[in-house]
Design a protein around this motif. Sequence first.
Motif, PDB file in Angstrom:
ATOM      1  N   PHE A 136       0.824  -1.203   0.000  1.00 60.67           N
ATOM      2  CA  PHE A 136       0.000   0.000   0.000  1.00 60.67           C
ATOM      3  C   PHE A 136       0.858   1.252   0.000  1.00 60.67           C
ATOM      4  CE2 PHE A 136      -2.758   3.296   1.656  1.00 60.67           C
ATOM      5  CZ  PHE A 136      -3.880   3.101   0.883  1.00 60.67           C
ATOM      6  N   ASN A 137       1.988   1.170   0.687  1.00 53.73           N
ATOM      7  CA  ASN A 137       2.917   2.294   0.694  1.00 53.73           C
ATOM      8  C   ASN A 137       3.389   2.613  -0.723  1.00 53.73           C
ATOM      9  OD1 ASN A 137       5.867   3.322   2.337  1.00 53.73           O
ATOM     10  ND2 ASN A 137       3.818   3.960   2.856  1.00 53.73           N
ATOM     11  N   ILE A 138       3.526   1.568  -1.538  1.00 54.60           N
ATOM     12  CA  ILE A 138       3.907   1.793  -2.932  1.00 54.60           C
ATOM     13  C   ILE A 138       2.863   2.666  -3.614  1.00 54.60           C
ATOM     14  CG2 ILE A 138       4.131   0.676  -5.184  1.00 54.60           C
ATOM     15  CD1 ILE A 138       5.548  -1.588  -3.862  1.00 54.60           C
ATOM     16  N   PHE A 139       1.577   2.373  -3.348  1.00 56.21           N
ATOM     17  CA  PHE A 139       0.512   3.175  -3.961  1.00 56.21           C
ATOM     18  C   PHE A 139       0.635   4.637  -3.562  1.00 56.21           C
ATOM     19  CE2 PHE A 139      -3.646   5.162  -3.189  1.00 56.21           C
ATOM     20  CZ  PHE A 139      -4.072   5.288  -4.499  1.00 56.21           C
ATOM     21  N   VAL A 140       0.910   4.862  -2.266  1.00 57.72           N
ATOM     22  CA  VAL A 140       1.006   6.244  -1.788  1.00 57.72           C
ATOM     23  C   VAL A 140       2.151   6.965  -2.500  1.00 57.72           C
ATOM     24  CG1 VAL A 140       1.430   7.690   0.221  1.00 57.72           C
ATOM     25  CG2 VAL A 140       0.018   5.653   0.429  1.00 57.72           C
ATOM     26  N   PHE A 141       3.303   6.309  -2.579  1.00 58.72           N
ATOM     27  CA  PHE A 141       4.445   6.937  -3.240  1.00 58.72           C
ATOM     28  C   PHE A 141       4.187   7.106  -4.736  1.00 58.72           C
ATOM     29  CE2 PHE A 141       7.133   5.667   0.463  1.00 58.72           C
ATOM     30  CZ  PHE A 141       7.545   6.947   0.767  1.00 58.72           C
TER      31      PHE A 141
END
Lengths: 498, 121
Positions: A136-141
């Motif tokens: 999910f952090n990938i999505f944010v970045f």
Amino acid sequence: MISLSSQFPILVALAPLMAAPFCALFRGNTLPWAMTTIISAFSFYVSLSLLFSVVASGPISYELGGWAPPWGIEYVVDPLSGFMLVLISGISTGVLLFARDSITKEVPAHQLGLFFAAYLLSLTGMLGICITGDAFNIFVFLEIMSLSSYALIAMGERTDRRALTAAFQYLIIGTVGATFYLTGVGLIYMMTGTLNIADIASRFPEIEGTRPILAGVGFIIVGICIKLALFPMHVWLPNSYTYAPNIITAFFAGTATKVSVYLLIRFIFTVFGPNYSFAGLGLTDVLMPLAILGFLSMSAVAIFQTNLKRLLAYSSVAQLGYMVLGIALASEAGLTASVVHIFNHAVVKTGLFLSVGCMFYVVGSTYLKDLQGVGRRMPLTTFGFALGGLGLIGVPLTPGFISKWYLVVAVLEKGSYFGYALVAALMVSSLLAVIYIWRVVEVAYFRPPPEGTETQEAPLSLLIPTWIFILGSFYFGIETSFNVGFAKTIASFLMGGA
Amino acid sequence: MSFGFFNYWVFIILLMIGLYTVMSRNNFVKKMIGLSLFQISVFLFYISMGKISGGTAPIVISGSLDTAEPIYSNPLPHVLILTAIVVGIATTALGLSLVVRIKESFGTIEEDDILEMEDGA
């Protein structure tokens, strides 16, 4: 006392993120630029030291806020992500050296603070995608990177108002891609109950046959391929690259799509595992035809362009086809070729776009009709462009040759007529590259410059960064221990059941 | 299909309506509306995923733990989607501000007209 170097994994992305709001407050030509360059160089230094420590002592895991994974967010530096961090921050720093004089011609002075703030955010997004170990952090970045890049592309409107529609088109397509990715992550979270990439990977074999996983994998792959500008989902890329400010084009050509290739490799090889991706799902049958069609058709389209930036943008889509082909071969040699090409193409294309930036600085246009005789007006710049063009074609001693060599070796491993046919396709595409580079060389050297123009070379502050990239590309074409050596380490790390 | 998947059906239908709007509409503002719908449908998907039948809000009230442990809904997807909502707002704001700039620059926000003007330019 905690040593600073133990915090490096978070600092690499945190430094540009924290600097961005300050940068937005600065006014004037110099201050925002200086701050951005210093921060980017700092990230480059941190990335290098992370990469060295990964090589020395294996992958690094960093627990954000001290929460142990899989509950907390984990940052992971392994050979692949360390390599990407160095590449992205290095390219960004090199481009920024070029930026100071170039950007003042394209963006009004009072917007420079905001411009460089968006640049820093975009850098944060790219570095964050590579370092985080959380889906999910990938999505944010990914969204941090995308949103700031929409704004940066729209900044080109002063030169050509079509930058606005290009940015809008990219916003629509990019958001659809990111939302697909988000949906895919949701489906995988439903089945595994975790967002940590390593944790997903370990639970994946138990549930890989289920319907939601199949849908989730589909959403993720399509979402990433949209962001990657894989043919035929590339329509946003030529417009964005053509109308964005020159340094932004150079920066994105070297990094933005490469980050998406990184994501594709990460998901196919680390999360889903090569067995499931290729034997179970048959991704080769999907990716390979698109990659081949992509590099053949886009190389052909590039020949007919009248705008030099657009020509190089179509060539970028074609080169992305090579990278995806390497992935689709599903072998260690193919993956090596793909990673080598990520690096080599990033260096060569950035150098090319920077030399185009030099031409724009003097001539004020990137249309071929306005660049007639530019070889006589700006000998150093044009010579740099021609050398970079050789790298794009893949002449021996250039990095393009190295990556094509590894790609051909990987393709021939497939054996039989299929392998030969693929090699033939690669050759045809290289010949098309000869044609489109030749067209530029012909216009630049063999047409007379317009009446009343005199020899006027770009200032040294633009020429030196350009030549750093051009000479750097030759360095990496001859002394290949860094790019090829790392690519081999990465490929065996990813294929070796990691 | 069973009624149990009602939320997921709605999610897919909204997702497709949004995508269709984005692709078929000529007007940039309508495209943005479609895009918002497309993103919001995914919020619905995440929120439905966190719901556990019979589950209550995941708040531990001191003293009630010695009795039977209540069933809690999964709070994580809800928290995730708060982030995605913020991203969605940012996208909509940026998209609409681009539309404003396009209107100022081209005098229209119809895609066909703009394409015509661009080809002529």
